[in-house]
Design a protein around this motif. Sequence first.
Motif, mmCIF file in Angstrom:
data_model
loop_
_atom_site.group_PDB
_atom_site.id
_atom_site.type_symbol
_atom_site.label_atom_id
_atom_site.label_comp_id
_atom_site.label_asym_id
_atom_site.label_seq_id
_atom_site.Cartn_x
_atom_site.Cartn_y
_atom_site.Cartn_z
ATOM 1 N N GLN A 1 2.507 2.801 -4.813
ATOM 2 C CA GLN A 1 1.338 2.199 -4.171
ATOM 3 C C GLN A 1 0.447 1.504 -5.192
ATOM 4 O OE1 GLN A 1 0.703 1.974 -0.874
ATOM 5 N NE2 GLN A 1 -1.085 0.720 -1.387
ATOM 6 N N LEU A 2 0.220 2.157 -6.321
ATOM 7 C CA LEU A 2 -0.641 1.575 -7.351
ATOM 8 C C LEU A 2 -0.025 0.320 -7.966
ATOM 9 C CD1 LEU A 2 -1.935 4.801 -9.179
ATOM 10 C CD2 LEU A 2 -3.120 3.407 -7.482
ATOM 11 N N LEU A 3 1.322 0.258 -8.013
ATOM 12 C CA LEU A 3 2.005 -0.914 -8.561
ATOM 13 C C LEU A 3 2.152 -2.031 -7.532
ATOM 14 C CD1 LEU A 3 4.858 0.752 -10.676
ATOM 15 C CD2 LEU A 3 2.745 -0.312 -11.510
ATOM 16 N N GLY A 4 1.793 -1.732 -6.297
ATOM 17 C CA GLY A 4 1.882 -2.740 -5.247
ATOM 18 C C GLY A 4 3.267 -2.905 -4.665
ATOM 19 N N ALA A 5 4.147 -1.942 -4.883
ATOM 20 C CA ALA A 5 5.497 -2.021 -4.337
ATOM 21 C C ALA A 5 5.456 -1.840 -2.824
ATOM 22 C CB ALA A 5 6.395 -0.949 -4.974
ATOM 23 N N LYS A 6 6.183 -2.653 -2.117
ATOM 24 C CA LYS A 6 6.213 -2.590 -0.658
ATOM 25 C C LYS A 6 7.389 -1.719 -0.207
ATOM 26 C CE LYS A 6 2.732 -5.406 -0.335
ATOM 27 N NZ LYS A 6 1.402 -4.932 0.105
ATOM 28 N N ILE A 7 7.116 -0.442 0.030
ATOM 29 C CA ILE A 7 8.144 0.476 0.498
ATOM 30 C C ILE A 7 7.984 0.648 2.006
ATOM 31 C CG2 ILE A 7 9.065 2.821 0.360
ATOM 32 C CD1 ILE A 7 8.139 2.961 -2.494
ATOM 33 N N PRO A 8 8.947 0.144 2.779
ATOM 34 C CA PRO A 8 8.823 0.264 4.249
ATOM 35 C C PRO A 8 8.958 1.711 4.693
ATOM 36 C CG PRO A 8 10.992 -0.584 3.648
ATOM 37 C CD PRO A 8 10.185 -0.522 2.387
ATOM 38 N N PHE A 9 7.956 2.166 5.400
ATOM 39 C CA PHE A 9 7.962 3.551 5.875
ATOM 40 C C PHE A 9 7.395 3.560 7.285
ATOM 41 C CE2 PHE A 9 8.639 7.665 3.674
ATOM 42 C CZ PHE A 9 8.471 8.503 4.757
ATOM 43 N N LEU B 1 10.799 13.434 1.410
ATOM 44 C CA LEU B 1 10.492 12.168 2.077
ATOM 45 C C LEU B 1 9.052 12.147 2.599
ATOM 46 C CD1 LEU B 1 13.677 11.251 4.171
ATOM 47 C CD2 LEU B 1 12.690 9.979 2.250
ATOM 48 N N PHE B 2 8.614 13.282 3.157
ATOM 49 C CA PHE B 2 7.252 13.376 3.667
ATOM 50 C C PHE B 2 6.245 13.198 2.531
ATOM 51 C CE2 PHE B 2 3.433 15.717 4.911
ATOM 52 C CZ PHE B 2 3.186 15.202 6.172
ATOM 53 N N LEU B 3 6.519 13.814 1.393
ATOM 54 C CA LEU B 3 5.603 13.694 0.254
ATOM 55 C C LEU B 3 5.613 12.288 -0.328
ATOM 56 C CD1 LEU B 3 6.078 17.097 -1.612
ATOM 57 C CD2 LEU B 3 4.149 16.350 -0.223
ATOM 58 N N LEU B 4 6.741 11.587 -0.226
ATOM 59 C CA LEU B 4 6.768 10.184 -0.650
ATOM 60 C C LEU B 4 5.763 9.384 0.177
ATOM 61 C CD1 LEU B 4 8.010 7.787 -2.196
ATOM 62 C CD2 LEU B 4 9.757 7.658 -0.406
ATOM 63 N N LYS B 5 5.785 9.608 1.492
ATOM 64 C CA LYS B 5 4.818 8.933 2.363
ATOM 65 C C LYS B 5 3.395 9.365 2.030
ATOM 66 C CE LYS B 5 2.964 6.809 5.907
ATOM 67 N NZ LYS B 5 2.733 5.336 5.884
ATOM 68 N N MET B 6 3.185 10.650 1.790
ATOM 69 C CA MET B 6 1.856 11.139 1.450
ATOM 70 C C MET B 6 1.367 10.534 0.133
ATOM 71 S SD MET B 6 0.501 13.148 3.721
ATOM 72 C CE MET B 6 1.027 11.752 4.720
ATOM 73 N N GLY B 7 2.291 10.317 -0.791
ATOM 74 C CA GLY B 7 1.930 9.667 -2.047
ATOM 75 C C GLY B 7 1.473 8.239 -1.826
ATOM 76 N N LEU B 8 2.161 7.523 -0.926
ATOM 77 C CA LEU B 8 1.760 6.155 -0.597
ATOM 78 C C LEU B 8 0.366 6.126 0.026
ATOM 79 C CD1 LEU B 8 5.132 4.899 0.962
ATOM 80 C CD2 LEU B 8 4.175 4.218 -1.248
ATOM 81 N N VAL B 9 0.113 7.076 0.938
ATOM 82 C CA VAL B 9 -1.199 7.136 1.604
ATOM 83 C C VAL B 9 -2.288 7.537 0.612
ATOM 84 C CG1 VAL B 9 -2.550 8.266 3.413
ATOM 85 C CG2 VAL B 9 -0.169 7.654 3.844
ATOM 86 N N ALA B 10 -1.985 8.543 -0.221
ATOM 87 C CA ALA B 10 -2.967 8.984 -1.214
ATOM 88 C C ALA B 10 -3.282 7.866 -2.197
ATOM 89 C CB ALA B 10 -2.433 10.209 -1.961
ATOM 90 N N GLY B 11 -2.260 7.066 -2.553
ATOM 91 C CA GLY B 11 -2.493 5.929 -3.438
ATOM 92 C C GLY B 11 -3.454 4.929 -2.836
ATOM 93 N N GLU B 12 -3.363 4.727 -1.522
ATOM 94 C CA GLU B 12 -4.313 3.844 -0.834
ATOM 95 C C GLU B 12 -5.725 4.407 -0.905
ATOM 96 O OE1 GLU B 12 -2.967 3.423 3.133
ATOM 97 O OE2 GLU B 12 -1.323 2.066 2.650
ATOM 98 N N GLN B 13 -5.830 5.719 -0.719
ATOM 99 C CA GLN B 13 -7.148 6.362 -0.729
ATOM 100 C C GLN B 13 -7.792 6.316 -2.114
ATOM 101 O OE1 GLN B 13 -8.868 7.511 1.894
ATOM 102 N NE2 GLN B 13 -7.205 6.843 3.234
ATOM 103 N N LEU B 14 -6.973 6.301 -3.167
ATOM 104 C CA LEU B 14 -7.537 6.274 -4.523
ATOM 105 C C LEU B 14 -8.385 5.030 -4.738
ATOM 106 C CD1 LEU B 14 -4.515 7.541 -6.693
ATOM 107 C CD2 LEU B 14 -6.604 8.781 -6.094
ATOM 108 N N GLY B 15 -8.024 3.958 -4.053
ATOM 109 C CA GLY B 15 -8.789 2.729 -4.195
ATOM 110 C C GLY B 15 -10.190 2.822 -3.623
ATOM 111 N N THR B 16 -10.422 3.774 -2.754
ATOM 112 C CA THR B 16 -11.753 3.931 -2.142
ATOM 113 C C THR B 16 -12.639 4.901 -2.920
ATOM 114 O OG1 THR B 16 -11.114 5.787 -0.696
ATOM 115 C CG2 THR B 16 -10.680 3.543 0.109
#
Length: 309
Positions: free
Chosen positions: A16-24, A197-212
Amino acid sequence: MIDAVVAFFLLGIIAQLLGAKIPFPDGLYKTLSLFLMVAIGLKGGIALQQHVDPALLTMSIAVVAFGLLLPLVAYPLLRYFGQLDKINAGAIAAHYGSVSVATYAVAVALLEAGNIAYEAYFPLFVVLLEMPAILVGLVLAKGNLKVINRAFIKKELVANQSILLMVGSLVIGFVGGDSVQKLTPFFVELFSGVLALFLLKMGLVAGEQLGTLKKNSLFLISFAILMPMLGGLAGTGLGVLLELSAGGIALMAVLGASASYIAVPAAMKESLPEANAGMSITASLGITFPFNVLLGVPFFIALGQYLGT
């Protein structure tokens, strides 16, 4: 070395921080959530067949009391140190009195990877801790019991998705006898893979939240780290008082340290629409969840082993 399951959470944050687009797809995320709830309940029910404890009722009462206490600790911190209004203080306090099923699943995975035994009935405690904090948080926010009406009880207690799935799966695992074994290849043996797999998604979401985070006060960040430690240490003390095993002490600590980001936000959206949902999610998912997965859970497992021996 970091556990492989937890490493997928870090992978999600980094991506998420690198801006990679992982479809989930959202549908896959919801499916993984359902799987974890059913698997946790089913595993608990299967194990409970051989380990019915007559002291379980007393323990359950203590756990419910624990769930009622946690938001009462969080609320004054939010209200008087954070200078939040009653609505937002009550809403966030409810998040930190309830539990995170994903954090519990991570703790279980780490305990099983380390061959650390824990009590079979813990899924019941997860269920019991879902609701009390929501009720206390609403009362603190509104200052009265009127918000807890019959419709709310029916929707959030009787028909709550996580409660219904985990209780139902626990009962099926307990009464199903040998027939339940045919379900274990899917729900038990695949548990760690699905959790990854669930934690991969949670990592993507948490990465979004870090920006806030830069938009939120230093207090909110401090609270989202301090409160899990206070709740975890209180859970550790409860585990010792209940004379649980080393793994049981660790799990009780993890339940006290975790913060809900599924059940409670849904309840708050319905009953406290005026609360700032972004603030609560940033604290519970953007700060507390990563803190627990990376630091809190390993710490409380180590503490549980120390105290349990």
